[in-house]
Enzyme design. Structure first.
Site: not given
Length: 313
Positions: A31, A34
């Site tokens: 991600c 993230c």
């Protein structure tokens, strides 16, 4: 920052959140957002000097934990205090918004009173209320204190003060269920003190309902009288009759009142026991099974929750 798995979740998150707020960062290695958010959170954990604890959960590797929190996208962060989720956000927020989020929920630094004298145990109800109101003036953002204060005011018939103390909580977005529950209780008591039907005998309502089982106004008024009389299971029965016949009546007033009563009837969640691995302080077993009720009040609430579920499905 610490990586959390199902094995250490109870100790590192639930038990730890009883001492300091815990921010849980659900992420995954693939991600991109993230990877942007993670370093910012670690920077803020250091900057806030122990005011909160940061933990990270790999949502791919810890799917049971992600499912227990209802994670639908990442990154998602959830803040827990005393074992309960109190706030959260989704997406990689900039540092300024992260600080605003934390400042809204975290206690002020060095705010814990030193050598505070213990509360007297022999106070009258009036003295207890006065102390609660005084503390609420000093800590208007303390939601637990506001809840206790409003509940005491309602229980002691001080409805006008209760309305004033409840108003700020009802204006919050999102509205906390426990404050909405208090409003339904207060509305029932106000109804009985201001509406002539609040003085009717229950038999008079029964006559109206026997003549027309869809007389929802009579059923609602009867339920409010039962609430005021403290006969909450009987009030739930009457509300359920409305829900089963027309759940959308009066903007779902019966359903909302029913849920509010269940919220007020639910016993407080016990403190987390780190020895009970896999269970959250909110009564959720992370393996997916519901925590079994262990006392008559919990069993009563569970039974009425099942009845509502059956009526709505």
């Amino acid at each position: 920052m610490i990586d959390v798995t199902l094995a250490n979740f109870e100790s590192e998150v639930i038990a730890a959140s009883a001492q300091v707020p815990v921010l849980v960062d659900f992420w995954a290695p693939w991600c991109g957002p993230c990877r942007t958010l993670g370093p910012l959170l670690e920077k803020l954990e250091a900057a806030y000097q122990g005011r909160f604890k940061l933990v990270k959960i790999d949502s791919d590797q810890q799917q049971q934990l992600a499912a227990a929190f209802g994670i639908r996208s990442i990154p998602t962060c959830v803040l827990l205090i005393d074992g309960q989720p109190v706030d959260g956000f989704t997406g990689a927020l900039p540092e300024s918004q992260l600080r605003a989020f934390l400042d809204k929920r975290l206690p002020e630094p060095d705010s814990a009173p030193q050598d505070e004298a213990p509360e007297p145990t022999d106070l009258s109800a009036e003295e207890q209320l006065a102390r609660l109101l005084q503390r609420l003036q000093q800590e208007p953002g303390n939601h637990d204190l506001r809840f206790d204060c409003v509940r005491h005011l309602i229980a002691h018939g001080q409805f006008e003060q209760a309305e004033l103390a409840l108003a700020p909580a009802l204006a919050q977005i999102p509205l906390q269920l426990r404050f909405e529950a208090l409003s339904h209780w207060l509305n029932a008591l106000l109804f009985c003190s201001t509406d002539e039907r609040g003085q009717w005998p229950l038999e008079r309502f029964d006559e109206l309902i026997a003549h027309d089982k869809r007389n929802f106004e009579a059923r609602m008024a009867k339920s409010r009288l039962l609430i005021a009389l403290g006969e909450w299971p009987a009030a739930l029965d009457e509300l359920l009759e409305i829900i089963q016949r027309d759940r959308r009546w009066a903007n779902e007033l019966a359903r909302k009142t029913y849920i509010g009563l269940l919220e007020l009837m639910t016993p407080p969640a016990p403190k987390a026991d780190p020895a009970q691995a896999g269970k959250s302080a909110g009564g959720i077993e992370l393996s997916g099974k519901a925590l079994q009720a262990s006392d008559p009040q919990s069993e009563l609430v569970a039974r009425y929750r099942r009845r509502l579920s059956m009526a709505l499905n």
